[in-house]
Design an enzyme around this catalytic site. Structure first.
Site, mmCIF file in Angstrom:
data_model
loop_
_atom_site.group_PDB
_atom_site.id
_atom_site.type_symbol
_atom_site.label_atom_id
_atom_site.label_comp_id
_atom_site.label_asym_id
_atom_site.label_seq_id
_atom_site.Cartn_x
_atom_site.Cartn_y
_atom_site.Cartn_z
ATOM 1 N N LYS A 13 -37.214 112.517 -21.953
ATOM 2 C CA LYS A 13 -37.187 113.962 -22.223
ATOM 3 C C LYS A 13 -35.755 114.507 -22.259
ATOM 4 O O LYS A 13 -35.400 115.290 -23.137
ATOM 5 C CB LYS A 13 -37.975 114.737 -21.155
ATOM 6 N N ARG A 88 -46.075 123.296 -14.316
ATOM 7 C CA ARG A 88 -46.767 122.127 -13.787
ATOM 8 C C ARG A 88 -48.180 122.447 -13.320
ATOM 9 O O ARG A 88 -48.926 121.538 -12.966
ATOM 10 C CB ARG A 88 -45.965 121.532 -12.627
ATOM 11 N N ARG A 127 -32.265 99.600 -15.079
ATOM 12 C CA ARG A 127 -31.070 100.393 -15.383
ATOM 13 C C ARG A 127 -29.967 100.198 -14.342
ATOM 14 O O ARG A 127 -30.241 100.102 -13.146
ATOM 15 C CB ARG A 127 -31.427 101.891 -15.414
ATOM 16 N N ARG A 172 -44.145 108.234 -9.225
ATOM 17 C CA ARG A 172 -43.796 109.342 -10.125
ATOM 18 C C ARG A 172 -44.799 109.463 -11.269
ATOM 19 O O ARG A 172 -45.159 110.564 -11.691
ATOM 20 C CB ARG A 172 -42.400 109.103 -10.723
#
Length: 214
Positions: A13, A88, A127, A172
């Protein structure tokens, strides 16, 4: 044009919002970033938020609404907004409608970046970044040309975010599904929800979003 970008952490995003800012002159409104900026600047709403956070409490929907209202006022009518991480809940969705209406605006698109959970886990847990300049790398997809040496600055120290681990990523994902489940039907009823393959390349995702926005 005002849009909501939906997708779990790591879906891309932020990258797509940056591109929309550069290419279309839109403005990314991330409630977390706005909150930190308001607290740092000591604005009236920032001081309110700071007091709440110092008590260890969650910032209320009312305070978040004030932040968004102030940001839209500062932006002016000609700049499109990209909402990231908000709303949300159904209550926040209703509140956002009211705020936008008070500015003579309304939501044009809700775009969800769909991801494969296992592939997203691999994407995030692999990452790492250069400790000196912050250049980004990946165990599988983007290793430095010379092993152990940063392509950008020649640094030899690298770091990983402590929360880039499988357990955190899956938590998450579960949180994202739980939080977005209540708001998607609201926007689906209006016919403004579109879905994009968030596992495609960054350029392909950008192209798909461009096609939706027209």
């Amino acid at each position: 044009m005002d849009i909501i970008l939906l997708g779990p952490p790591g879906a891309g995003k932020g990258t797509q919002a940056q591109r929309l800012e550069q290419q279309r002159g839109m403005r990314q409104l991330s409630t977390g970033d706005m909150l930190r900026a308001a607290v740092k600047a000591g604005t009236p709403v920032g001081l309110k938020a700071k007091a709440v956070m110092e008590r260890g409490e969650l910032v209320s929907d009312e305070i978040v609404s004030e932040l968004i209202d102030a940001e839209l006022t500062a932006m002016g009518a000609s700049t499109g907004a990209i909402f990231d991480g908000y709303p949300r809940t159904a209550a926040q969705a209703a509140s956002l409608d009211e705020i936008l209406a008070s500015h003579g605006r309304s939501l044009d698109h809700v775009i969800e970046l769909e991801v494969d959970e296992d592939a997203l886990v691999e994407r995030i847990t692999g990452r790492f970044t250069c400790a000196s300049c912050g250049a980004g790398y990946h165990d599988t997809f983007k290793q430095p040309v010379v092993e152990g040496v940063c392509d950008s600055c020649g640094g030899t120290e690298f770091k990983r975010r402590p929360d880039d681990n499988e357990e955190t990523v899956r938590t998450r994902m579960a949180e994202y599904r739980a939080k977005t489940a209540p708001i998607l039907p609201i926007y689906e009823e209006r016919g403004i929800v579109s879905r994009v393959d968030g596992m495609a390349s960054i350029d392909e995702v950008t192209g798909a979003i461009d096609a939706i926005l027209g």
